[in-house]
Write a protein that holds these residues in place. Structure first.
Motif, PDB file in Angstrom:
ATOM      1  N   ASP A  53      16.158  -4.396   2.688  1.00  0.00           N
ATOM      2  CA  ASP A  53      15.170  -4.143   3.737  1.00  0.00           C
ATOM      3  C   ASP A  53      13.721  -4.242   3.252  1.00  0.00           C
ATOM      4  O   ASP A  53      12.803  -3.955   4.014  1.00  0.00           O
ATOM      5  N   TYR A  54      13.519  -4.624   2.014  1.00  0.00           N
ATOM      6  CA  TYR A  54      12.174  -4.728   1.443  1.00  0.00           C
ATOM      7  C   TYR A  54      11.890  -6.168   1.044  1.00  0.00           C
ATOM      8  O   TYR A  54      12.735  -6.833   0.452  1.00  0.00           O
ATOM      9  N   PHE A  56       9.998  -7.622  -1.407  1.00  0.00           N
ATOM     10  CA  PHE A  56       9.252  -7.461  -2.656  1.00  0.00           C
ATOM     11  C   PHE A  56       8.739  -8.805  -3.159  1.00  0.00           C
ATOM     12  O   PHE A  56       9.359  -9.841  -2.926  1.00  0.00           O
ATOM     13  N   THR A  65       1.829  -4.153  -3.436  1.00  0.00           N
ATOM     14  CA  THR A  65       1.870  -4.687  -2.073  1.00  0.00           C
ATOM     15  C   THR A  65       2.263  -3.558  -1.113  1.00  0.00           C
ATOM     16  O   THR A  65       2.682  -2.471  -1.535  1.00  0.00           O
ATOM     17  N   GLU A  66       2.155  -3.847   0.164  1.00  0.00           N
ATOM     18  CA  GLU A  66       2.554  -2.868   1.180  1.00  0.00           C
ATOM     19  C   GLU A  66       4.036  -2.498   1.028  1.00  0.00           C
ATOM     20  O   GLU A  66       4.415  -1.338   1.171  1.00  0.00           O
ATOM     21  N   GLU A  67       4.876  -3.481   0.722  1.00  0.00           N
ATOM     22  CA  GLU A  67       6.311  -3.216   0.559  1.00  0.00           C
ATOM     23  C   GLU A  67       6.582  -2.357  -0.681  1.00  0.00           C
ATOM     24  O   GLU A  67       7.456  -1.491  -0.649  1.00  0.00           O
ATOM     25  N   ARG A  70       5.653   1.086   0.319  1.00  0.00           N
ATOM     26  CA  ARG A  70       6.653   1.636   1.238  1.00  0.00           C
ATOM     27  C   ARG A  70       7.873   2.133   0.467  1.00  0.00           C
ATOM     28  O   ARG A  70       8.424   3.203   0.750  1.00  0.00           O
TER      29      ARG A  70
END
Length: 188
Positions: A53-54, A56, A65-67, A70
């Motif tokens: 679900d990421y 990367f 990064t945003e991921e 998260r």
């Protein structure tokens, strides 16, 4: 384990981390089996964290990064972890190591349990390698583990007993570490 499920003001937040991103992986089934077993437990709030679900980056960037942020936030939210890992060529997947490295302080002073799977050796070499990684991240790896032989059925009595022992130990450590961190900050 008597006393391991003592009443806590709030359930322990457990993240079940799926470590394989391979197409056609078995890890989804193994992880869902374990998640369902853990969800039956009083005193746990279970969240699935699936690396699929990421998005990367292929290379480790200079700035997160945003991921990556998260994922680190998901690690930070959890008070304990069960890492579900296959064994590939005697080790754990690169996707898992990459993700683990995106967090650092977020892993500190939290218990980690291991559920490994594979043919023959049941992923035990991957689990052994991850114990070293999590030790360096100042996590507490619990002794009890679940090893799944892909040549047999998933979720038999032996695996259920192993899962229960892992959860007993993980819950004990999670509550003990929660209490300790409430009394004094973890030293890093």
């Amino acid at each position: 384990m008597a006393g391991a499920t003592e009443e806590a003001a709030e359930p322990l937040r457990l993240a079940v981390l799926l470590g394989s991103t391979r197409e056609g992986r078995v890890g989804g089934d193994v992880g869902e089996w374990f998640r369902a077993r853990a969800a039956e437990r009083d005193g746990l709030r279970v969240e699935m964290v699936d690396l699929v679900d990421y998005a990367f980056p292929a290379r480790f960037p200079e700035e997160p990064t945003e991921e990556m942020d998260r994922f680190a936030a998901a690690v930070d939210r959890a008070e304990g972890f069960v890492v579900v890992t296959p064994e590939y060529n005697g080790g754990y997947p690169a996707s898992l190591k990459q993700a683990v490295d995106y967090a650092y302080d977020e892993w500190h002073a939290k218990p980690v349990g291991l559920v490994s799977y594979g043919h023959g050796g049941c992923g035990r070499l991957a689990a052994a390698g991850l114990r070293l990684v999590f030790n360096e991240l100042r996590s507490v790896t619990v002794r009890n583990a679940v090893s799944v032989d892909l040549d047999g059925p998933l979720g038999g009595p032996e695996q259920e007993c192993a899962a229960d022992r892992l959860l007993d130990e993980l819950l004990w450590w999670g509550l003990a570490l929660r209490e300790a961190k409430a009394r004094r900050p973890y030293v890093s």
